[in-house]
Design a protein around this motif. Structure first.
Motif, PDB file in Angstrom:
ATOM      1  N   UNK A 154       0.718  -1.152  -0.183  1.00 16.01           N
ATOM      2  CA  UNK A 154       0.029   0.100  -0.065  1.00 16.01           C
ATOM      3  C   UNK A 154       0.912   1.081   0.031  1.00 16.01           C
ATOM      4  N   UNK A 155       2.057   1.080   0.849  1.00 18.78           N
ATOM      5  CA  UNK A 155       2.841   2.289   0.598  1.00 18.78           C
ATOM      6  C   UNK A 155       3.544   2.647  -0.642  1.00 18.78           C
ATOM      7  N   UNK A 156       3.586   1.326  -1.425  1.00 17.57           N
ATOM      8  CA  UNK A 156       4.192   1.556  -2.712  1.00 17.57           C
ATOM      9  C   UNK A 156       3.389   2.425  -3.777  1.00 17.57           C
ATOM     10  N   UNK A 157       2.049   2.351  -3.362  1.00 21.02           N
ATOM     11  CA  UNK A 157       0.882   2.959  -4.434  1.00 21.02           C
ATOM     12  C   UNK A 157       0.467   4.154  -3.614  1.00 21.02           C
ATOM     13  N   UNK A 158       1.046   4.772  -2.609  1.00 17.01           N
ATOM     14  CA  UNK A 158       0.835   5.925  -1.866  1.00 17.01           C
ATOM     15  C   UNK A 158      -0.768   5.784  -0.979  1.00 17.01           C
TER      16      UNK A 158
END
Length: 187
Positions: free
Chosen positions: A124-128
């Motif tokens: 989820x962090x990888x796609x903001x």
């Protein structure tokens, strides 16, 4: 994850629910490729995290499809369907099919393997969208979230109307023996 939480709450309080609702989940068809970059043509240096997912799991595919759609703007996740005939443990830090089926695994671009809720956080962090799982970094929420996910991982196959892992593994073994490495053979 909302579906997962609802399902686990219902299991904990003793409600039975219909698998039919889960079977109605929209999924992308299973592709015969071992790595799926969502059509983005990613090179290994471009992705931040590799998601190992079960393309045969309808509920899992809801989350995968959402992440794939979001990833179109970020190009930071590489998607690998572990149910593909081409899945290769050697390309995925040695994670064999049985291990990968036991719980979610993500592989960071530096080779670090993360599992459970931490894998979701990284994805989820990888796609903001890191804010969705941010609270799971802190105790006691981290412990509770991992426990809830552990229950989901343990019962994921029967919840989604699939046979136990042992039967899935046996069917996969028989298919491998029958197909003799033929790329046209599918389970």
């Amino acid at each position: 994850m909302v579906y997962l939480f609802y399902t686990l709450v219902m299991l904990q309080i003793g409600f039975k629910f219909s698998v039919r609702a889960i079977q109605e989940a929209t999924t992308d068809p299973i592709t015969p490729t071992k790595e799926d970059d969502g059509g983005l043509g990613q090179s290994p240096s471009e992705w931040k995290v590799k998601m190992l997912y079960d393309g045969d799991c309808p509920l899992c595919m809801r989350e995968v499809n959402m992440l794939k759609e979001r990833n179109k703007n970020y190009n930071s996740i590489k998607f690998v369907d572990i149910s593909s005939v081409d899945y290769s443990p050697e390309d995925n830090q040695g994670l064999d099919y049985k291990t990968a089926m036991g719980k979610i695994h993500a592989i960071m671009s530096d080779g670090t393997v993360v599992t459970n809720v931490e894998a979701f956080r990284k994805l989820y962090e990888a796609v903001d969208l890191g804010w969705v799982y941010a609270i799971t970094k802190y105790e006691p929420v981290a412990t509770i979230a991992d426990a809830v996910y552990g229950v989901w991982a343990k019962y994921r196959l029967p919840i989604t109307g699939r046979p136990p892992l042992e039967e899935v593994l046996e069917a996969r073994k028989k298919k491998d023996e029958t197909c003799n490495d033929s790329k046209s053979c599918r389970m």
